[in-house]
Design a protein around this motif. Structure first.
Motif, short mmCIF file in Angstrom:
data_model
loop_
_atom_site.label_atom_id
_atom_site.label_comp_id
_atom_site.label_asym_id
_atom_site.label_seq_id
_atom_site.Cartn_x
_atom_site.Cartn_y
_atom_site.Cartn_z
N ASN A 60 -3.90 3.22 -5.15
CA ASN A 60 -2.86 4.24 -5.33
C ASN A 60 -1.73 3.75 -6.24
O ASN A 60 -0.54 3.97 -5.98
N ALA A 80 4.67 2.51 -7.43
CA ALA A 80 4.19 2.51 -6.05
C ALA A 80 2.73 2.05 -6.06
O ALA A 80 1.96 2.44 -6.94
N SER A 82 -0.47 -0.22 -3.34
CA SER A 82 -0.86 -0.98 -2.16
C SER A 82 -1.79 -2.09 -2.61
O SER A 82 -2.69 -1.86 -3.42
N VAL A 187 2.37 -3.02 0.95
CA VAL A 187 2.51 -1.63 0.50
C VAL A 187 3.91 -1.46 -0.08
O VAL A 187 4.90 -1.77 0.58
N SER A 189 6.27 1.44 -1.61
CA SER A 189 6.33 2.90 -1.66
C SER A 189 7.06 3.45 -2.87
O SER A 189 6.93 4.63 -3.19
N THR A 191 10.36 3.64 -3.07
CA THR A 191 11.66 4.13 -2.62
C THR A 191 12.31 3.07 -1.74
O THR A 191 11.66 2.12 -1.30
#
Length: 249
Positions: A60, A80, A82, A187, A189, A191
């Motif tokens: 992702n 972003a 993972s 991970v 994100s 943000t």
């Protein structure tokens, strides 16, 4: 009597062939994909790649969506992704910008000056200023003669200068080096107070374009060059409404 027996045998053989064909069709449908399921698109907007030895999985990977205007040239774009470590040893991953390749997609791929973690809560320390050289001693000024009895008028006080607005400090940055624990994951994100972002975009990064990145691994796997596309909005943009009728209605 002979005709009746032969007719019965013929019908039985025909029914047996039909049953066999039906069984083959049913088994064939069960073994293949369902067309409706196969046509479904994945629910993640990013890229899924992995190192050549399969030890590190990147899932992702994308640029966080900011709107149709995207990110301007020279600006920063948060990422972003993972990361999954498939080995029993910790792995360090270093992310740097990559020069756009010479493929047909070169016009839609941009790069940046660096990939860093930006801590929005901690300001960057100011650069150390060099020590000023010692100034030579000033020559002794001549003695001022005694003033006469006539008093000189006092000079008017100058108004105080208004205070200049303070510039907010820049966030602290450090290189994008990520440690993945053994058989663990990380991970990011895109943000929060700490951002993994591409600094100094060479050109504007708008939806439909992507960022070219290089992933280097500490376990000896060859570097991986891939593109991080711009993410998609979670909800559709509002549609423009047309106004009909007289003005004011």
């Amino acid at each position: 009597m002979t005709r009746s027996i032969s007719g019965t045998r013929h019908r039985a053989a025909l029914l047996g062939g039909v049953a066999l064909a039906t069984a083959l069709l049913v088994s064939g449908c069960g073994a293949g994909q369902i067309a409706e399921t196969a046509a479904k698109a994945p629910s993640v907007p990013g890229v899924n790649v992995q190192s050549s030895d399969g030890s590190v999985l990147i899932r992702n990977l994308h640029v966080v969506y900011q709107g149709p205007e995207g990110y301007p040239a020279g600006g920063d774009a948060p990422l972003a992704l993972s990361l999954y470590n498939q080995s029993d040893q910790p792995v360090m991953v270093r992310i740097t910008p990559a020069a756009p390749s010479g493929s047909d997609n070169q016009a839609t791929v941009v790069s940046g000056s660096s990939v860093v973690f930006s801590d929005l809560t901690t300001p960057a320390p100011p650069p150390a200023s060099p020590s000023a050289p010692a100034s030579p001693s000033a020559p002794a000024s001549p003695s001022v003669p005694a003033s006469t009895d006539t008093a000189s008028p006092s000079a008017p006080a100058s108004p105080s200068a208004p205070a200049s607005p303070t510039t907010p400090p820049a966030p602290a940055t450090r290189p994008a080096v990520i440690e993945i624990p053994a058989l663990g994951s990380v991970v990011i994100s895109g943000t929060g107070d700490e951002l993994l972002q591409v600094e100094g975009l060479t050109t504007a990064l708008t939806p439909g374009k992507s960022v070219s990145l290089t992933f280097e691994f500490s376990n000896g796997a060859p570097p991986l060059v891939t593109s991080a596309p711009t993410g998609v909005p979670l909800s559709p943009a509002p549609r423009a409404t047309s106004v009909t009728g007289d003005e004011g209605h």
